[in-house]
Design a protein around this motif. Structure first.
Motif, short mmCIF file in Angstrom:
data_model
loop_
_atom_site.label_atom_id
_atom_site.label_comp_id
_atom_site.label_asym_id
_atom_site.label_seq_id
_atom_site.Cartn_x
_atom_site.Cartn_y
_atom_site.Cartn_z
N HIS A 118 2.17 -8.66 -4.79
CA HIS A 118 3.47 -8.22 -5.28
C HIS A 118 3.67 -6.75 -4.98
CE1 HIS A 118 2.79 -5.96 -9.24
NE2 HIS A 118 1.59 -6.10 -8.72
N ILE A 119 4.92 -6.35 -4.92
CA ILE A 119 5.29 -4.94 -4.83
C ILE A 119 6.12 -4.63 -6.07
CG2 ILE A 119 6.62 -3.21 -3.56
CD1 ILE A 119 6.06 -4.80 -1.01
N LEU A 120 5.68 -3.64 -6.82
CA LEU A 120 6.36 -3.23 -8.04
C LEU A 120 7.09 -1.90 -7.81
CD1 LEU A 120 6.88 -3.22 -11.15
CD2 LEU A 120 4.70 -2.02 -11.39
N LYS A 121 8.34 -1.86 -8.21
CA LYS A 121 9.11 -0.62 -8.21
C LYS A 121 9.67 -0.39 -9.61
CE LYS A 121 9.97 1.52 -4.96
NZ LYS A 121 9.24 2.68 -4.36
N LYS A 122 9.55 0.84 -10.07
CA LYS A 122 10.01 1.19 -11.41
C LYS A 122 11.20 2.13 -11.32
CE LYS A 122 5.27 1.02 -13.23
NZ LYS A 122 4.21 1.79 -13.92
N ILE A 163 0.84 -1.21 0.00
CA ILE A 163 0.00 0.00 0.00
C ILE A 163 0.87 1.25 0.00
CG2 ILE A 163 -1.64 1.34 1.39
CD1 ILE A 163 -2.82 -1.35 2.32
N LEU A 164 1.94 1.21 0.77
CA LEU A 164 2.79 2.39 0.92
C LEU A 164 3.71 2.63 -0.27
CD1 LEU A 164 3.82 2.03 4.68
CD2 LEU A 164 2.24 3.72 3.71
N TYR A 165 4.23 1.55 -0.86
CA TYR A 165 5.36 1.72 -1.79
C TYR A 165 5.17 1.13 -3.19
CZ TYR A 165 7.68 2.84 2.63
OH TYR A 165 8.00 3.38 3.84
N SER A 166 4.22 0.23 -3.38
CA SER A 166 4.11 -0.39 -4.71
C SER A 166 3.68 0.63 -5.75
CB SER A 166 3.11 -1.54 -4.68
OG SER A 166 3.02 -2.15 -5.97
N GLU A 167 4.24 0.52 -6.94
CA GLU A 167 3.93 1.43 -8.04
C GLU A 167 3.00 0.79 -9.06
OE1 GLU A 167 7.30 3.94 -9.43
OE2 GLU A 167 8.45 2.86 -7.89
N ASP A 168 2.29 -0.25 -8.62
CA ASP A 168 1.22 -0.83 -9.45
C ASP A 168 -0.11 -0.33 -8.88
OD1 ASP A 168 -0.60 -2.26 -10.91
OD2 ASP A 168 -0.17 -4.19 -9.98
N PRO A 169 -0.71 0.71 -9.50
CA PRO A 169 -1.92 1.30 -8.92
C PRO A 169 -3.09 0.33 -8.83
CG PRO A 169 -1.55 2.12 -11.15
CD PRO A 169 -0.32 1.35 -10.76
N GLY A 225 -3.33 -3.96 -1.04
CA GLY A 225 -2.20 -4.55 -0.34
C GLY A 225 -1.33 -5.39 -1.24
N GLY A 226 -1.31 -5.04 -2.53
CA GLY A 226 -0.51 -5.77 -3.51
C GLY A 226 -1.18 -7.01 -4.05
N GLU A 227 -2.41 -7.27 -3.60
CA GLU A 227 -3.06 -8.54 -3.96
C GLU A 227 -3.68 -8.47 -5.35
OE1 GLU A 227 -6.56 -11.13 -1.90
OE2 GLU A 227 -4.82 -10.65 -0.65
N MET A 228 -3.43 -9.54 -6.12
CA MET A 228 -3.97 -9.68 -7.46
C MET A 228 -5.05 -10.76 -7.45
SD MET A 228 -0.18 -9.81 -9.16
CE MET A 228 -0.71 -10.09 -10.85
#
Length: 460
Positions: free
Chosen positions: A285-289, A218-224, A230-233
């Motif tokens: 997942h957490i995505l960072k670009k 929620i705080l850091y992932s760059e996948d809107p 919470g990163g859940e797909m």
């Protein structure tokens, strides 16, 4: 045209939600709420009608007839979704909600101004928008499910348009064929290391128990689309995911563990298994670009400017340059030619064409192509590709097909879609009437004196 009307009705509610100062809070103290309609086991409240009425700029007809009837039709479709176990993908809903809210924030000037304007917190705005979008998408899925077996033949299309005057035939808007040469600017090694270091830190915090995966996503992932969850797909099959991402995801067995860092076409990730269901996985997942320096963007634009100059001077063709130099995988194999992939309304099959309406092109490309002549090579420009990465581009306008009246020979797919849509609307109209006949419906006496589109609401 009833379902199209419902979609416009819901879409208009979404559109004006951010433009109306009035809200339910303004009249809640003056209206005694009550159940005014019952459709099956679903109630429609007076407040439901008032809420929509205050959020709409205009309604054709008596709003106290039009609005409850539209809400009742929605209830029929949503009830059918429960019967057929039809659900909208949460990830897709969230993407649409975030895009809509971003538009509202930009229009208002800030999140704080939007909250003040709407007299609601961002959480309330997001929740209300989520529910509207979800219902609208579920209704669309029900429509597709109910009409999936409707097909039209070429003979039916010809017969349908045989006696229609030429000036009543649909106008096909201008279409273009575009070739693309793209380059992703170089990313500095230290920037990649910065991203990886952040992901390693997140993984350590998760494994030590000092932070949860969901909180960090929620705080850091760059996948809107997934960060808000919470990163859940949603449950997805291996072929639905980026190959590198999928290979790592399918190697996970312990939900308590965090994957190694994996590079995909979207950026860098860490992954956590949530659940397995057959051949599908639910993942977090957490995505960072990595961020691109302006100096590297400028360098890429300069290289493309030199390539465009050589093409104009005849050193080589755009097609040769695109096939050898372009970073855009989809078009590179076609010598730079972009393809528009749509779904055939009649067969459900994917249709691949090189023709785009201007509105179907990425906005950055459309703006450039708008002023070009056939054969022109554009100046370099930047855009965000469909994977969310910044890229530098030049394009060539290969062809422009002017707006014209549709013909069977040139525009059969468009005309076929119109005929199928007509058959589908006829089917859905009959379906609604049958549902009225077989569904328990009760309307308070003061709400029955209306000229409804479907008179079957009031039973003798």
């Amino acid at each position: 045209m009833i379902f199209a009307h419902i979609k416009r009705f819901v879409a208009l509610v979404l559109l004006v939600m951010g433009a109306q100062l009035s809200s339910f809070a303004q009249f809640a103290g003056n209206v005694v709420d009550e159940v005014i309609w019952v459709v099956g086991d679903e109630a429609i409240l007076r407040s439901d009608v008032e809420k929509v009425r205050t959020q709409m700029t205009r309604v054709t007809g008596n709003p106290y007839c039009v609005i409850p009837e539209n809400l009742a039709i929605q209830k029929l479709f949503l009830h059918q979704a429960q019967i057929d176990s039809i659900e909208a993908a949460e990830e897709q809903i969230n993407r649409y909600v975030e895009a809509q809210i971003n538009q509202w924030v930009q229009a208002a000037g800030s999140k704080e101004k939007l909250e003040e304007y709407r007299n609601m917190s961002m959480a309330q705005i997001r929740e209300e928008t989520h529910d509207l979008v979800k219902d609208n998408q579920v209704m669309e899925l029900v429509r597709e499910h109910l009409t999936k077996d409707i097909k039209v033949t070429p003979a039916e299309v010809r017969h349908y348009f045989k006696d229609i005057p030429e000036d009543s035939l649909p106008l096909i808007p201008t279409q273009v064929e575009v070739e693309l040469l793209a380059e992703h600017p170089r990313i500095q090694p230290e920037e990649i290391e910065r991203v990886k270091s952040a992901l390693r830190e997140y993984a350590e915090r998760i494994q030590s128990g000092s932070s949860s995966f969901s909180t960090l996503a929620i705080l850091y992932s760059e996948d809107p689309g997934s960060a808000r969850q919470g990163g859940e797909m949603d449950y997805m099959g291996k072929m639905e995911l980026d190959p590198a991402f999928a290979n790592v995801a399918w190697s996970l067995n312990d939900p308590k563990k965090v994957s190694k860092i994996v590079e995909s076409q979207f950026g860098y990730h860490i992954i956590q298994l949530v659940d397995k269901r057959g051949d599908k996985l639910k993942l977090r997942h957490i995505l960072k670009k990595p961020h691109v320096d302006q100096a590297d963007i400028d360098a890429a634009l300069s290289r493309l400017d030199s390539i465009a100059k050589d093409i104009r001077e005849g050193v080589f063709t755009f097609e040769v340059a695109a096939s050898r130099l372009s970073d855009d995988v989809d078009s590179r194999a076609n010598k730079g030619l972009m393809f528009n992939v749509t779904q055939d309304a009649n067969t459900g099959e994917r249709v691949r064409t090189s023709r785009f309406k201007m509105g179907e092109l990425p906005a950055e490309i459309a703006r450039v192509v708008e002023t070009m002549e056939v054969g022109d090579i554009s100046k370099p420009f930047t855009m965000i590709d469909k994977k969310g990465k910044e890229q530098c581009c030049i394009v060539k306008l290969k062809n422009r097909i002017p707006a014209h009246t549709a013909t069977i020979t040139e525009d059969f797919q468009v005309l076929s879609h119109i005929v199928r849509q007509s058959r589908s609307e006829e089917f859905l109209n009959n379906w609604i009437r049958e549902k009225q006949r077989t569904t328990y419906i009760r309307i308070n006496p003061e709400w029955v004196n209306c000229e409804f589109q479907y008179p079957g609401w009031v039973k003798e």
